[in-house]
Scaffold this active site. Structure first.
Site, short mmCIF file in Angstrom:
data_model
loop_
_atom_site.label_atom_id
_atom_site.label_comp_id
_atom_site.label_asym_id
_atom_site.label_seq_id
_atom_site.Cartn_x
_atom_site.Cartn_y
_atom_site.Cartn_z
N ILE A 1 -26.77 68.68 22.72
CA ILE A 1 -27.08 67.90 21.53
C ILE A 1 -25.82 67.60 20.74
CG2 ILE A 1 -28.21 68.03 19.26
CD1 ILE A 1 -30.51 69.57 20.71
N THR B 1 -30.92 70.62 28.03
CA THR B 1 -29.54 71.05 27.84
C THR B 1 -29.28 72.28 28.71
OG1 THR B 1 -30.06 72.59 26.04
CG2 THR B 1 -29.64 70.28 25.43
N ASN C 1 -23.97 72.85 14.60
CA ASN C 1 -24.86 72.72 15.75
C ASN C 1 -24.78 73.90 16.70
OD1 ASN C 1 -26.34 71.19 18.03
ND2 ASN C 1 -24.30 71.55 18.91
N TYR D 1 -34.38 84.54 17.21
CA TYR D 1 -33.99 83.14 17.27
C TYR D 1 -34.77 82.33 16.23
CZ TYR D 1 -33.16 78.47 19.25
OH TYR D 1 -32.81 77.16 19.43
N LYS E 1 -33.28 80.23 12.94
CA LYS E 1 -33.45 78.80 12.73
C LYS E 1 -34.22 78.49 11.45
CE LYS E 1 -31.15 77.52 16.32
NZ LYS E 1 -29.85 76.83 16.15
N SER F 1 -34.39 74.24 14.90
CA SER F 1 -35.22 74.19 16.11
C SER F 1 -36.68 74.15 15.68
CB SER F 1 -34.97 75.44 16.96
OG SER F 1 -35.97 75.60 17.95
N ILE G 1 -35.50 69.96 24.67
CA ILE G 1 -34.42 69.06 25.04
C ILE G 1 -33.71 69.58 26.29
CG2 ILE G 1 -32.39 67.81 24.21
CD1 ILE G 1 -35.01 67.47 22.51
#
Length: 261
Positions: free
Chosen positions: A22, A200, A94, A165, A169, A152, A198
């Site tokens: 991203i 990645t 990011n 996590y 976020k 996120s 996404i």
């Protein structure tokens, strides 16, 4: 005179984790729109490859090896970027890491601290130092700037096995609202970006997991597919531009409609 709010000529954007995923999707769109760009990452090889691509757009670009969990490293890198470019107009925090565990009950303190060090502390260090140069510029009669925290969907939806996590976020979303209020007087906007599923490097394991694709990605309204990193270029350019000068304190959910289905 033509309406050209998305011309970023002369603006400077800093993107942590900008050498891939991203972050690179954002960096590439910013450079294509005329912005000078500084990408930060921990992998020198990935930095070099990303920098080579960005150089083709003709703006001033650089890549720095920076561990955002290291406060002194962030302070130094931002100061160097300001010295090299002469200004900072946008700071995009990011860089982030994920660390899924089999159960919250088995999550260790070390695992929590590792995620928090990057996803919370690293974001706050980056935004704090970026804001510092924007505020000083505003005090000299040149207001404006854009702070972006990449969060996120985990910030607003249940993420089993990922409490550390998710908490990190959620903290990003809250911090951006605080920044929007504190720095608005200087013409600085502050917003969150919440990516969905996404494609990645971070999601590589899930991308190859057929059951996940069938049960989760099949629920994404936009074409039943994974999102692409380049689909985050638009929001980065918009928030860096004059068109977004009154848009602050918001959370941009970019998930193909997943969260509302």
């Amino acid at each position: 005179m033509a309406y050209a709010p998305f011309d970023l000529t002369g603006k400077v954007s800093v993107i942590t984790g900008g050498n891939g995923g991203i972050g690179f999707g954002m960096a590439e769109a910013l450079a294509q729109s005329g912005a000078n760009v500084s990408i930060w990452g921990t992998n020198a090889v990935k930095n070099a490859a990303a920098l080579e691509k960005l150089q083709s757009y003709g703006t001033k670009v650089e890549a720095k090896v920076v561990d955002v969990s290291d406060e002194n490293a962030v302070n130094q890198a931002m100061a160097e970027t300001f010295e090299e470019f002469g200004r900072i107009d946008q700071a995009i925090a990011n860089a982030g890491i994920g660390m899924r565990v089999d159960s919250f009950m088995n999550m260790t303190g070390d695992q929590m601290r590792k995620v928090f060090d990057v996803n919370i502390n690293g974001v706050l260090y980056t935004l704090r130092e970026g804001a510092r140069y924007m505020v000083e510029r505003a005090k000299q009669g040149d207001p404006g700037g854009s702070l972006i925290g990449v969060a996120s969907l985990a910030a607003i939806e249940g993420a089993a096995h990922n409490q550390h996590y998710a908490a990190s976020k959620g903290a990003v979303v809250s911090a951006m609202k605080s920044c929007a209020v504190e720095f608005g007087r200087y013409g600085i906007t502050a917003n969150s970006v919440l990516p969905g599923w996404i494609a990645t490097d971070m999601t590589a394991g899930s991308q190859s997991f057929e059951v996940f694709t069938r049960k989760v990605i099949s629920r994404v309204p936009i074409e039943r597919r994974w999102g692409k990193p380049e689909e985050f270029g638009g929001v980065a350019v918009y928030l860096a531009s004059n068109a977004a000068s009154f848009h602050s304190g918001d959370s941009f959910v970019i998930d193909g409609g997943y969260s509302v289905f």
